[in-house]
Design an enzyme around this catalytic site. Sequence first.
Site, mmCIF file in Angstrom:
data_model
loop_
_atom_site.group_PDB
_atom_site.id
_atom_site.type_symbol
_atom_site.label_atom_id
_atom_site.label_comp_id
_atom_site.label_asym_id
_atom_site.label_seq_id
_atom_site.Cartn_x
_atom_site.Cartn_y
_atom_site.Cartn_z
ATOM 1 N N ARG A 151 -2.185 0.332 -4.861
ATOM 2 C CA ARG A 151 -1.427 -0.846 -4.446
ATOM 3 C C ARG A 151 -2.425 -1.947 -4.103
ATOM 4 O O ARG A 151 -3.340 -1.749 -3.307
ATOM 5 C CB ARG A 151 -0.592 -0.515 -3.212
ATOM 6 C CG ARG A 151 0.155 -1.723 -2.732
ATOM 7 C CD ARG A 151 0.935 -1.430 -1.487
ATOM 8 N NE ARG A 151 1.668 -2.625 -1.112
ATOM 9 C CZ ARG A 151 2.141 -2.831 0.104
ATOM 10 N NH1 ARG A 151 1.960 -1.925 1.042
ATOM 11 N NH2 ARG A 151 2.779 -3.929 0.382
ATOM 12 N N ASN A 172 -2.786 3.468 -1.078
ATOM 13 C CA ASN A 172 -2.562 2.158 -0.463
ATOM 14 C C ASN A 172 -3.581 2.013 0.673
ATOM 15 O O ASN A 172 -3.428 2.617 1.728
ATOM 16 C CB ASN A 172 -1.121 2.115 0.071
ATOM 17 C CG ASN A 172 -0.800 0.806 0.747
ATOM 18 O OD1 ASN A 172 -1.632 -0.093 0.827
ATOM 19 N ND2 ASN A 172 0.416 0.706 1.251
ATOM 20 N N HIS A 186 5.978 -7.855 -1.469
ATOM 21 C CA HIS A 186 6.991 -6.779 -1.566
ATOM 22 C C HIS A 186 7.603 -6.710 -2.965
ATOM 23 O O HIS A 186 8.706 -6.176 -3.137
ATOM 24 C CB HIS A 186 8.159 -6.995 -0.570
ATOM 25 C CG HIS A 186 7.813 -6.801 0.864
ATOM 26 N ND1 HIS A 186 8.400 -7.544 1.870
ATOM 27 C CD2 HIS A 186 6.949 -5.970 1.473
ATOM 28 C CE1 HIS A 186 7.919 -7.167 3.036
ATOM 29 N NE2 HIS A 186 7.031 -6.213 2.827
ATOM 30 N N GLU A 198 8.189 2.624 -3.107
ATOM 31 C CA GLU A 198 7.121 1.854 -3.753
ATOM 32 C C GLU A 198 6.109 2.779 -4.426
ATOM 33 O O GLU A 198 5.569 2.451 -5.481
ATOM 34 C CB GLU A 198 6.431 0.974 -2.704
ATOM 35 C CG GLU A 198 7.305 -0.189 -2.262
ATOM 36 C CD GLU A 198 6.844 -0.837 -0.978
ATOM 37 O OE1 GLU A 198 7.099 -0.254 0.098
ATOM 38 O OE2 GLU A 198 6.243 -1.916 -1.036
ATOM 39 N N ARG A 203 5.716 -10.671 13.217
ATOM 40 C CA ARG A 203 5.444 -11.976 12.596
ATOM 41 C C ARG A 203 6.596 -12.945 12.854
ATOM 42 O O ARG A 203 7.761 -12.543 12.771
ATOM 43 C CB ARG A 203 5.260 -11.813 11.087
ATOM 44 C CG ARG A 203 3.941 -11.159 10.712
ATOM 45 C CD ARG A 203 3.825 -10.944 9.225
ATOM 46 N NE ARG A 203 3.608 -9.542 8.934
ATOM 47 C CZ ARG A 203 3.748 -8.973 7.742
ATOM 48 N NH1 ARG A 203 4.113 -9.688 6.701
ATOM 49 N NH2 ARG A 203 3.527 -7.699 7.580
#
Length: 395
Positions: A87, A10, A176, A381, A237
């Site tokens: 990813r 990733n 996601h 993941e 965020r």
Amino acid sequence: MPARNILVINCGSSSIKFALVNEAHSQFALSGIAERLGHPEALLRWQRGGEQDSLMIPGADHRAALAQLLPLVQGAAGGKLHGIGHRVVHGGERFTRAHRIDAQVLEAIRATAPLAPLHNPANLLGIEAALKLYPTLPQVAVFDTAFHQTLPEHAFRYALPESLYREHGLRRYGFHGTSHRYVSHRAAEMAGLAFGDSSWLSAHLGNGCSTCAIVNGQSRDTSMGLTPLEGLAMGTRSGDVDPNLHAHLNRSLGWSLERIERLLNHESGLLGLSGLSNDMRSLEQARDQGHAGATLAIEVFCYRLAKSLAALSCALPQLDGLIFTGGIGENSPLVRSKTVTHLKLLNLSLDKAANARCIRGVAGAIHTQGHPRVLVVPTNEERQIALDTLTLLDH
Ligand code: AMP
């Protein structure tokens, strides 16, 4: 056939997270991060069988870091690596599932970069470096957006003129996806239901946060949109704000687009509300000591989350269960309890002892008997990316 090993990568703009996944073992044989890439103090850190180690790799770029990683991976894989899973954040409308990487796929990921200008170029750096270093290994791209390509048009379109969608791809994509897919699949297994015949709400709550409605194994709606800024309040965020905020800040304070982007992406959410931290654990401690900002940040976070879950329930024919995952979802009984308290109309109710028990990787059901299921499901993941990579190796 012996159990196969997949290296999962990733890549960020200055980091590479990696995990070596063996299909037969739930623990990673090797995992770690190369960080501060391109800087004099670049560092490779890894864990192997409970042991931690690190190596300074001054000035290393993505390729140099992967080259340093190679012997470690080969050692942990017992010399046999079967593939690499990458990813990739944004697959646009082109990618509805994982793909073997070839020249065409590379070009399509490049073409999607305008939709994810921070993420896709970094993901490409990793892919290109890995292709040079491991030219004969099968490599697969797994997209964060792909799972959400089943959203119906009424869920993915913004109420904007059609030409912006047709000519510029302005629509809701969602992110996601790998995590929502993994945990909803696991939840169906835990509940003894068929994944292809069950309906779930899922809340992935990490530094980035999103919700998802999953029906019969497909994403039907999700809280993130064109970018991962839409939806819930997150670590730094803002999530949803009035769409006129940009214009207002520009006119009233003279702020530039760059300044406003920094505000919404890096200075808002839990950090902005609390004035203290983006980290839920720190905020819970501060709340216990009476910190007003931390208390408010947690209240806003949970209320906004509940509101999003209630909204997404519109996409479900019935509710087989609500899933909590991600660092916060897996570890915060407080957030789970506050969120569910706002969802009485969905008839949700938590068992206090079960809620307290499911932390630090412990999965389980936390609802009161006779009420709809609420499950804590640790996400993985990396494993999902490895499984997707293996599936493509078989074809
Ligand atoms: P992730 O991005 O999935 O690693 O999640 C990071 C978030 O999980 C941060 O806000 C952490 O504070 C939060 N987190 C991790 N452990 C705990 C905990 N024990 N209690 C509350 N939040 C936690």
